[in-house]
Design a protein around this motif. Structure first.
Motif, mmCIF file in Angstrom:
data_model
loop_
_atom_site.group_PDB
_atom_site.id
_atom_site.type_symbol
_atom_site.label_atom_id
_atom_site.label_comp_id
_atom_site.label_asym_id
_atom_site.label_seq_id
_atom_site.Cartn_x
_atom_site.Cartn_y
_atom_site.Cartn_z
ATOM 1 N N SER A 172 0.815 -0.906 -0.084
ATOM 2 C CA SER A 172 -0.100 0.084 0.122
ATOM 3 C C SER A 172 0.729 1.232 -0.161
ATOM 4 C CB SER A 172 -0.888 -0.107 1.094
ATOM 5 O OG SER A 172 -0.169 -0.010 2.450
ATOM 6 N N TYR A 173 0.965 1.929 1.117
ATOM 7 C CA TYR A 173 1.531 3.402 1.100
ATOM 8 C C TYR A 173 2.963 3.326 0.587
ATOM 9 C CZ TYR A 173 3.092 2.315 5.835
ATOM 10 O OH TYR A 173 3.591 1.611 7.044
ATOM 11 N N LEU A 174 3.778 2.458 1.385
ATOM 12 C CA LEU A 174 5.237 2.281 1.103
ATOM 13 C C LEU A 174 5.569 1.929 -0.250
ATOM 14 C CD1 LEU A 174 7.862 1.233 3.798
ATOM 15 C CD2 LEU A 174 7.727 0.231 1.472
ATOM 16 N N PHE A 175 4.906 0.920 -0.903
ATOM 17 C CA PHE A 175 5.434 0.510 -2.270
ATOM 18 C C PHE A 175 4.898 1.581 -3.188
ATOM 19 C CE2 PHE A 175 5.054 -2.688 -5.739
ATOM 20 C CZ PHE A 175 6.015 -2.411 -6.119
ATOM 21 N N GLY A 176 3.766 2.407 -2.712
ATOM 22 C CA GLY A 176 3.141 3.539 -3.497
ATOM 23 C C GLY A 176 4.082 4.621 -3.729
ATOM 24 N N MET A 177 5.133 4.628 -2.982
ATOM 25 C CA MET A 177 6.175 5.758 -3.373
ATOM 26 C C MET A 177 6.926 5.354 -4.347
ATOM 27 S SD MET A 177 7.260 6.132 0.754
ATOM 28 C CE MET A 177 6.091 6.517 2.126
ATOM 29 N N SER A 178 7.183 4.399 -5.038
ATOM 30 C CA SER A 178 7.986 3.761 -5.803
ATOM 31 C C SER A 178 7.783 4.255 -7.194
ATOM 32 C CB SER A 178 7.960 2.232 -5.893
ATOM 33 O OG SER A 178 6.576 1.705 -6.483
ATOM 34 N N TYR A 498 -7.591 5.839 9.684
ATOM 35 C CA TYR A 498 -6.815 6.969 10.204
ATOM 36 C C TYR A 498 -5.754 7.500 9.292
ATOM 37 C CZ TYR A 498 -9.482 6.450 14.807
ATOM 38 O OH TYR A 498 -10.279 6.237 15.626
ATOM 39 N N GLY A 499 -5.111 6.440 8.858
ATOM 40 C CA GLY A 499 -4.117 6.415 8.038
ATOM 41 C C GLY A 499 -4.669 7.307 6.666
ATOM 42 N N LYS A 500 -5.627 6.915 6.168
ATOM 43 C CA LYS A 500 -6.108 7.889 5.161
ATOM 44 C C LYS A 500 -6.355 9.306 5.246
ATOM 45 C CE LYS A 500 -8.549 4.037 2.867
ATOM 46 N NZ LYS A 500 -8.384 3.031 3.874
ATOM 47 N N LEU A 501 -6.818 9.538 6.571
ATOM 48 C CA LEU A 501 -7.129 10.768 6.959
ATOM 49 C C LEU A 501 -5.762 11.842 7.137
ATOM 50 C CD1 LEU A 501 -9.864 10.320 9.809
ATOM 51 C CD2 LEU A 501 -10.049 11.269 7.649
ATOM 52 N N ALA A 502 -4.588 10.866 7.579
ATOM 53 C CA ALA A 502 -3.354 11.621 7.677
ATOM 54 C C ALA A 502 -3.026 11.621 6.073
ATOM 55 C CB ALA A 502 -2.378 10.290 8.074
ATOM 56 N N GLY A 516 3.988 17.074 -1.460
ATOM 57 C CA GLY A 516 2.941 16.757 -0.662
ATOM 58 C C GLY A 516 2.274 15.268 -0.620
ATOM 59 N N VAL A 517 2.642 14.706 -1.977
ATOM 60 C CA VAL A 517 2.177 13.375 -2.376
ATOM 61 C C VAL A 517 2.820 12.347 -1.216
ATOM 62 C CG1 VAL A 517 2.244 11.354 -3.774
ATOM 63 C CG2 VAL A 517 1.411 13.647 -4.370
ATOM 64 N N LEU A 518 4.300 12.462 -1.178
ATOM 65 C CA LEU A 518 5.033 11.774 -0.511
ATOM 66 C C LEU A 518 4.808 11.917 1.161
ATOM 67 C CD1 LEU A 518 7.508 9.490 -1.190
ATOM 68 C CD2 LEU A 518 9.177 11.219 -0.325
ATOM 69 N N VAL A 519 4.820 13.179 1.363
ATOM 70 C CA VAL A 519 4.395 13.492 2.761
ATOM 71 C C VAL A 519 3.187 12.742 3.138
ATOM 72 C CG1 VAL A 519 3.915 15.443 4.280
ATOM 73 C CG2 VAL A 519 5.944 15.876 2.602
ATOM 74 N N GLY A 520 2.171 12.856 2.421
ATOM 75 C CA GLY A 520 0.974 12.270 2.742
ATOM 76 C C GLY A 520 1.170 10.698 2.927
ATOM 77 N N LEU A 521 1.760 10.121 2.043
ATOM 78 C CA LEU A 521 1.995 8.581 2.272
ATOM 79 C C LEU A 521 2.951 8.297 3.631
ATOM 80 C CD1 LEU A 521 2.747 7.832 -1.673
ATOM 81 C CD2 LEU A 521 0.651 7.340 -0.272
#
Length: 738
Positions: A172-178, A498-502, A516-521
């Motif tokens: 999810s979020y971590l691999f989404g940074m790639s 809660y993660g999505k809200l973050a 902002g994209v990487l900060v959000g993830l």
């Protein structure tokens, strides 16, 4: 622990206590039908739903029912309870490490495929019991008998370790940074919003953020377990299972269950090995079998012979499996074919299906809309229940007392508290015996948070500012309490919500010019790890309370298991990432669907909806409201009707990845239904062991399959299925070569 979608969603269903559905980073836990407890998880997004309670004396998870006596603890009264250092034994930790690797491989495979992760807690308890039984039989040590407390330590350690494989965000979020995922997203693919996975920084990041949640709620453990008497249905069911294993008759039943699990695992392993020989190229093998016809196959309706998802279908409640299938029919059977007819009108006809400005945009963002609608509704529901329960308890007791949700049906002034039962008195005595000092808990949180605030922005994510991380740690204890309290009432974990809200809050705060994209993830990952770990620890403390395991041994085993997970999880992901080509792309065997969903959520948080194809936003609003309406209908309908109302979170999964796995899960549900119809008692007793074995065997095969790929050992045969017309063309072409 766990959770529905890759975000483990650990549902609401009528009947018994604990089943789970996990997705994306949630776990949708559903209650088993007809009052039978069958923990199971379909990962969806990290929201866990389940039954409302697992009462004392209820049947244990998976059908291994504890013999109901006047007092469970009187059965064990003659057995001495070892001090906490003797509960966390070296053999327990070695066993935990072995099982942590096994279950991390299983969870990683599921996270990178469909995101549907069944609850493996009972499997951990079963295999932990079996391995330590074998160990103690081979190495007889009368000074160190195998106790239920040691069994609880293994289960806690394993669950906390493989939980990192999910909450670590590898699907999810971590691999989404790639770059792999960023290249498939709408925009924001500049260097500041991309971070390629590397083993070193992933391990470092997890070590910095995964331990804080363990300290967040430790000072409230007595309040939530003893004073509030929160149920924690999954923790209660697991405790009943372990108690049943260690009673004189329970051990025999456990042996038969474990033997069944082993047979099922071996069969599943060799079935996976057999299938491998026929997968020499793309689109080859039994996994591409067009059982429903080639036209249906083009719309991803086919049976792929996956024992993992057949097993998951046997674990998950029928409502979940039917909901997933309905979601596949609604999307790939009706909605997507209708939208495809609008090519050239709603979106450029020249765009490939993988473009987010074309068909893929509808698939991804409508799925996100359903997930957000369901998640926000569940969040509001749990929050309102939490506030109402605290208010009712405060008004009626004027101190931390029993909650009205736990069976106190008195009206008006509070009735005198009944004397505690023998079980309650004995459990309370041992639970309060080994205290975890409050200064240690608070100091641990402050120190680890301070190190994280300093290190994460400087060493891992330069795009983050220190005050972003500090803000997360200031918010996290309150949100962790809400999540743990809500899980205790309903078995729902809303960590992914809660993660999505973050994602939206911190992504918008940083803004487009400041990555902002990487900060959000990244902040999503920090928040999810804290909130999820805190709730899981409280649930494990409930299990320990009911098995007389010391809170200190529970805390230590959670710490050790988390440390194992911080190394094992990234290592297993790295094995998949390097061994299998194209991980994260839709053509790969491991497409990681929720990684793209999370990245697009972050893009929406920063940029808005300007890049969506025509009418996509309108359809998203319709499905967002529709998910809330379905949830409301389910909550307000009578119990007999509510169990037939589908679950929006489960329906959302196939909108993006297709319904092929839904066929497998539905088959598992049919097998279980037929088994119960023929011999309900046997099905109740063995079904969970068979299902767990199907999942474990296929998961174990993933490890040698990955090693074969790393050493460039390829299957010898490609088995493909062609239409008659295409086959004639192939034959004609071959004839020209002869």
């Amino acid at each position: 622990m766990m959770a529905f979608a890759h975000e483990q969603a650990r549902g609401d269903a009528a009947g018994g206590a604990t089943s789970s559905v996990v997705a994306d980073a949630s776990e949708l836990r559903q209650r088993g039908s007809k009052g039978h407890k069958k923990p199971g998880t379909v990962a969806e997004d990290d929201d866990k739903e389940s039954g409302r309670g697992a009462g004392a004396g209820a049947g244990a998870a998976g059908g291994c029912e504890v013999t109901v006596t006047d007092s469970i603890e009187r059965v064990f009264e003659a057995e001495p309870v070892p001090p906490w250092p003797q509960q966390v034994t070296p053999r327990a930790l070695v066993t935990s490490l072995f099982l942590a690797v096994l279950f991390s491989v299983i969870v990683m495979k599921l996270s990178l495929t469909t995101g549907i992760i069944p609850s493996l807690n009972v499997s951990a308890g079963l295999l932990g019991f079996f391995l330590l039984r074998v160990w103690t039989a081979a190495v007889k040590d009368p000074r160190r008998p195998f106790t239920r407390q040691e069994n609880t330590v293994v289960q806690t350690c394993v669950v906390s370790a493989y939980g990192i494989a999910f909450s670590g965000g590898f699907g999810s979020y971590l691999f989404g940074m790639s770059e792999t995922i960023a290249s498939q997203a709408a925009e924001e693919n500049n260097a500041g919003n991309v971070k390629e996975p590397r083993l070193a920084w992933m391990i470092g990041f997890l070590f910095l953020v995964s331990f804080v949640g363990l300290f967040a709620l430790v000072p409230l453990r007595k309040v939530m377990i003893i004073d509030y008497r929160l149920t924690y249905p999954s923790g209660t069911a697991t405790a009943h299972l372990i108690n049943g294993f260690h009673t004189p008759d329970g051990s025999e039943r456990a042996k038969s269950q474990v033997l069944t699990l082993i047979k099922s695992s071996v069969a599943s392993f060799f079935w996976g090995f057999f299938q491998w020989f026929y997968t020499a190229g793309d689109g080859c093998g039994f996994g591409q079998f067009p059982a429903l016809g080639l036209a249906a196959y083009q719309n991803r309706f086919y049976f792929d012979f996956s024992t993992t998802y057949v097993g998951a279908g046997m674990i998950c409640p029928h409502t979940v499996n039917v909901s997933v299938l309905l979601g596949g029919i609604l999307s790939w059977g009706l909605l997507w074919p209708l939208i495809a007819q609008k090519r050239g009108s709603w979106f450029d006809a020249k765009l490939p299906d993988s473009s987010l400005e074309g068909m893929q945009g509808y698939r991804v963002f409508i799925a996100i809309a359903i997930i957000l609608g369901d998640g926000l509704y569940k969040f509001a529901t749990v929050l309102l229940r939490t506030v109402a329960s605290i208010a009712a308890s405060t008004e009626k007791r004027k101190f931390f007392g029993a909650l009205p949700v736990n069976g106190d049906g008195s009206n008006g002034a509070a009735a005198p508290a009944p004397p505690p039962s023998f079980d309650d008195a004995r459990r309370t005595e041992f639970f309060t015996k080994d205290q975890i000092p409050v200064p240690v808990a608070i100091g641990g949180y402050v120190v680890i948070a301070a190190v994280s605030v300093a290190a994460v922005p400087r060493l891992i994510f330069p795009q983050l500012e220190w005050y972003h991380v500090l803000a997360v740690y200031l918010m996290a204890p309150v949100l962790a309490f809400c999540n743990a309290y809500g899980m205790g009432l309903t078995d729902w974990s809303l960590a992914s919500t809660y993660g999505k809200l973050a994602i939206f809050a911190f992504g918008a705060w940083a803004g487009k010019p400041h990555s902002g994209v990487l900060v959000g993830l990244a902040t999503c990952g920090i928040m999810m790890n804290i909130v999820s770990t805190a709730a899981d620890l409280m649930q494990d403390l409930k299990t320990g309370y009911m098995t007389l395991a010391s809170p200190r041994s529970m805390f230590v085993s959670q710490v050790v298991g988390t440390a194992m997970g911080c190394v094992v999880g990234p290592s297993v992901f790295w094995l998949f990432y390097r061994a299998f080509p194209g991980v994260g792309t839709h053509r790969s065997a491991y497409p990681a669907p929720y990684a793209l969903i999370y990245r697009n959520m972050a893009i929406l948080g920063v940029d808005g909806f300007s890049k969506l194809p025509d009418n996509c936003l309108t359809l998203c609003c319709v499905f967002f409201v529709g998910a809330i309406a379905v949830d409301m209908a389910r909550d307000m309908a009578p119990e007999k009707v509510a169990k037939f109302v589908p679950l929006p979170m489960a329906m959302a999964i196939p909108f993006y990845i297709g319904p092929y796995f839904a066929i497998d899960m539905f088959l598992g549900s049919v097998v279980l239904f037929a088994w119960e119809w023929v011999d309900k008692d046997q099905a109740n007793f063995f079904a969970y062991a068979v299902a767990s074995g199907l999942i474990c065997g296929d998961g174990v095969w993933s490890l040698p399959q990955a090693l074969l790929s790393l050493f460039n050992v390829k299957p010898p045969i490609c088995m493909k299925f062609l239409s008659r017309h295409m086959n004639d063309k192939v034959d004609d072409f071959i004839a020209t070569l002869s």
